[in-house]
Design an enzyme around this catalytic site. Structure first.
Site, short mmCIF file in Angstrom:
data_model
loop_
_atom_site.label_atom_id
_atom_site.label_comp_id
_atom_site.label_asym_id
_atom_site.label_seq_id
_atom_site.Cartn_x
_atom_site.Cartn_y
_atom_site.Cartn_z
N GLU A 290 -7.48 7.50 -4.32
CA GLU A 290 -6.79 8.19 -5.43
C GLU A 290 -7.45 9.53 -5.73
O GLU A 290 -6.77 10.52 -5.98
CB GLU A 290 -6.79 7.32 -6.69
CG GLU A 290 -6.00 6.02 -6.58
CD GLU A 290 -4.50 6.21 -6.39
OE1 GLU A 290 -4.02 7.34 -6.54
OE2 GLU A 290 -3.81 5.23 -6.08
N GLU B 9 9.03 8.61 -4.87
CA GLU B 9 9.40 8.53 -3.45
C GLU B 9 10.88 8.76 -3.16
O GLU B 9 11.22 9.40 -2.16
CB GLU B 9 8.94 7.18 -2.86
CG GLU B 9 7.44 7.07 -2.62
CD GLU B 9 6.63 6.83 -3.87
OE1 GLU B 9 7.23 6.59 -4.95
OE2 GLU B 9 5.38 6.90 -3.82
N ASP C 41 1.46 2.95 3.69
CA ASP C 41 2.48 4.01 3.72
C ASP C 41 1.95 5.38 4.14
O ASP C 41 2.42 6.01 5.10
CB ASP C 41 3.19 4.11 2.35
CG ASP C 41 2.23 4.08 1.16
OD1 ASP C 41 1.01 3.92 1.36
OD2 ASP C 41 2.70 4.21 0.01
N GLU D 220 9.68 -2.14 -8.45
CA GLU D 220 8.54 -2.10 -7.53
C GLU D 220 8.80 -2.98 -6.30
O GLU D 220 8.49 -2.60 -5.19
CB GLU D 220 7.27 -2.57 -8.26
CG GLU D 220 5.98 -2.39 -7.49
CD GLU D 220 5.57 -0.93 -7.32
OE1 GLU D 220 6.27 -0.03 -7.80
OE2 GLU D 220 4.53 -0.69 -6.68
#
Ligand code: DMJ
Length: 581
Positions: free
Chosen positions: A140, A396, A280, A375
């Site tokens: 992060e 996204e 991802d 989600e």
């Protein structure tokens, strides 16, 4: 025989029609284009309003802390997990890492607000410090803080002269360098795979968990690679590359990777894999690193992974992606997840536009059904996951919509963007900012405005409606939406010329093609390896075993270039798209 009257009519009217029809069509087309342009202009203003509602409330109620709590109009220092330390026990100088401000820097530039960009850059230059006793997530902190700083430094120092002369002296780069040095502690493992968590002041803590994710090890190369190129110190690039190579060496015989692993033993902890959480951005960084740095190694890793994903995770005529065991390819979970919605955007980059379009429609269908993307959605039972019903303002779907619009210019994607924006305003906008949704079935809100809402969601929507920022340079967007310019000096093979637009002309082996970091369409390395009689169509294209397309079994058939679907062997012995798989 036709009557003379009829012949006369034809003689008089047909030429008139031939002349006027294209004119009428032309007028209609230009009206239509004007309508789309006006609509985009209006929507870009709406997207800008969204961003400033989130930004202004952050500044009012949360700055210089990390993120805004829009319902209680307070803050959270979400980047650091402070353990037993309470904020008031921290040194006086500690005032949070202003995460949302860092994340907003590139969005301010994209929206043309150089004044506020300068104000934020100068504040961060004077006040930001990483010498804090805080346990942070390497992944992060890399994508949000290091990426935010490196990108802002590049935007502050490019030829656009966004900042007043003499005010900025590379302070953001110095901060990024300092942060990068602290990151290196994480890589001190027997495998070179980095720890998921480090303490910014003390390094890796005793008894720190050795568990991390594939994304955590494989999504560092853009930011750390850029930092090395900017500072001239290869150490960051080398650490990220070593981790990536180690990760790749752990792939199965199917070219699949798991989702969690142990950084000391180098063993997989979770074999179930897919294109969503935990992996991802691994795929994303392979392709984007190839676009940014031009190293063939990245392309080869990406291409093998991409083919493996298409072969083992994708199913059905609707192009959905399930999860499967990396060792056997056997399906494990049949779920559509919000994070997976970045995939069509990646497919645009690689040139698989039809496949991207079909997959995008799947996600938009689920968005429309619930108003936002949950989600997790259970594909096999066509229902929401019992606990993961939240929507934390993720970007996204907007991101993929932008890529598809850039590649196709199909106004339908503008409508999709408009619909996404309407939902966000209707369900998540509150007086104090934008709140996450705790449960999409009740639209109950949660007191959190994630920084990626400003770095990504608002930015992608704005760029969908106003892409003037993209016209100046060819940019790769990091997984957190921070733009990095594609520069020949950073690139292994791009010709040493300036690239004034978002499309780069590339010449390889006398073949000239156009390549853009937003819609590259054709991957140059693939082009270079082609034989003359093999037209480039798509990255997933695998030729049938025999040029005659004759076959005795399915295994002899390849992957269809346009749809990326596995071809099969018909009863008559020919490869084709005979069955929907
Ligand atoms: C962002 O922080 C990044 O896009 C990351 O790669 C995963 N997704 C979140 C937002 O959904």
């Amino acid at each position: 025989m036709a009557s003379p009257r009829f012949t006369n009519l034809v003689r008089r009217w047909v030429p008139l029609c031939i002349i006027t029809l294209p004119l009428l069509c032309g007028f209609a087309m230009s009206d239509f284009n004007d309508h789309i342009a006006a609509k985009r202009k209006y929507l870009s203003q709406e997207a800008r309003k969204m961003f400033y509602h989130a930004y202004d409330n952050y500044l009012t109620y949360a700055f210089p802390h990390d993120e805004l709590k829009p319902l209680s109009k307070s803050f959270t220092d979400s980047l650091s997990e402070l353990g037993n330390l309470k904020l008031e026990h921290l040194p006086q100088s500690y005032n949070g890492s202003a995460l949302t401000l860092i994340e907003s820097l590139s969005s301010l530039v994209v929206m043309g607000n150089n004044t506020e960009f300068e104000r934020a850059v100068l504040w961060l230059s004077e006040n930001l410090t990483f010498d804090v006793d805080a346990r942070i997530s390497l992944f992060e902190c890399n994508i949000r803080v290091l990426g935010g700083l490196v990108s802002a430094h590049l935007l502050a120092t490019d030829s656009s002269k966004r900042l007043s002369q003499g005010k900025y002296n590379n302070e953001l780069l110095d901060l990024a360098n300092d942060l990068g040095r602290r990151f290196l502690w994480a890589f001190n493992t027997s495998t070179g795979l980095p720890y998921a968590w480090i303490n910014l002041k003390h390094g890796v803590m005793e008894d720190e968990t050795t568990e991390t994710s594939t994304s955590g090890c494989g999504s560092l190369i853009l930011e750390m690679g850029a930092l090395s190129r900017l500072t001239g110190n290869p150490i960051y690039d080398a650490a990220a590359l070593r981790a990536l190579r180690k990760l790749w060496s752990m792939r199965s015989s199917l070219n699949l990777l798991g989702t969690t692993l142990d950084v000391e033993t180098g063993e997989w902890l979770e074999y179930s894999s897919g294109i969503g959480a935990g992996i991802d951005s691994f795929y994303e960084y392979l392709l984007k690193a190839y676009i940014l740095f031009g190293r063939d190694e990245f392309w080869h890793m990406f291409h093998s992974s991409y083919l493996a994903v298409q072969k083992h995770f994708r199913h059905g005529p609707c192009f959905r992606y399930h999860e499967a065991d990396m060792r056997t390819g056997k399906a494990t979970y049949w779920q559509l997840t919000s994070l997976q919605a970045f995939w069509p955007g990646l497919q645009v980059l690689v040139g698989d536009i039809p496949a991207a379009n079909l997959t995008h429609r799947e996600f938009f269908y689920v968005w429309k059904r619930f108003g936002v993307l949950p989600e997790r959605y259970l594909l096999d039972r066509a229902m929401l996951h019992p606990t993961e019903k939240y929507y934390p303002l993720r970007p996204e779907l907007a991101e993929s919509t932008l890529y598809l619009y850039q590649a196709t210019k199909d106004p339908w994607y503008i409508d999709v963007g408009e619909s996404i924006m309407k939902s966000l305003n209707m369900y998540t906008k509150v007086d104090g900012g934008f709140a996450s949704i705790r449960d999409v079935s009740t639209m109950q809100l949660e007191d959190h405005q994630h920084s990626f809402f400003l770095a990504e969601t608002c930015k992608y929507l704005y760029l969908l409606f106003d892409s003037s920022f993209l016209a100046s340079e060819n940019y790769v967007f990091t997984t957190e939406g921070h733009p990095l310019p594609v520069r020949s000096s950073w690139h292994d093979w791009l010709p040493d010329v300036s690239m004034p637009t978002d499309v780069t002309s590339v010449k390889i082996n006398n073949l000239s093609t156009k390549s853009s970091a937003l819609s590259s369409q054709i991957c140059p390395a693939l082009l270079a390896t082609l034989k003359e009689d093999q037209p480039v169509e798509s990255a997933c294209h695998i030729h049938d075993g025999r040029a005659s397309h004759r076959c005795e079994s399915h295994e002899e058939c390849g992957i269809d270039s346009t749809t990326c679907r596995q071809r099969s062997c018909s009863l008559a012995g020919y490869c084709g798209l005979w069955l929907l798989i």
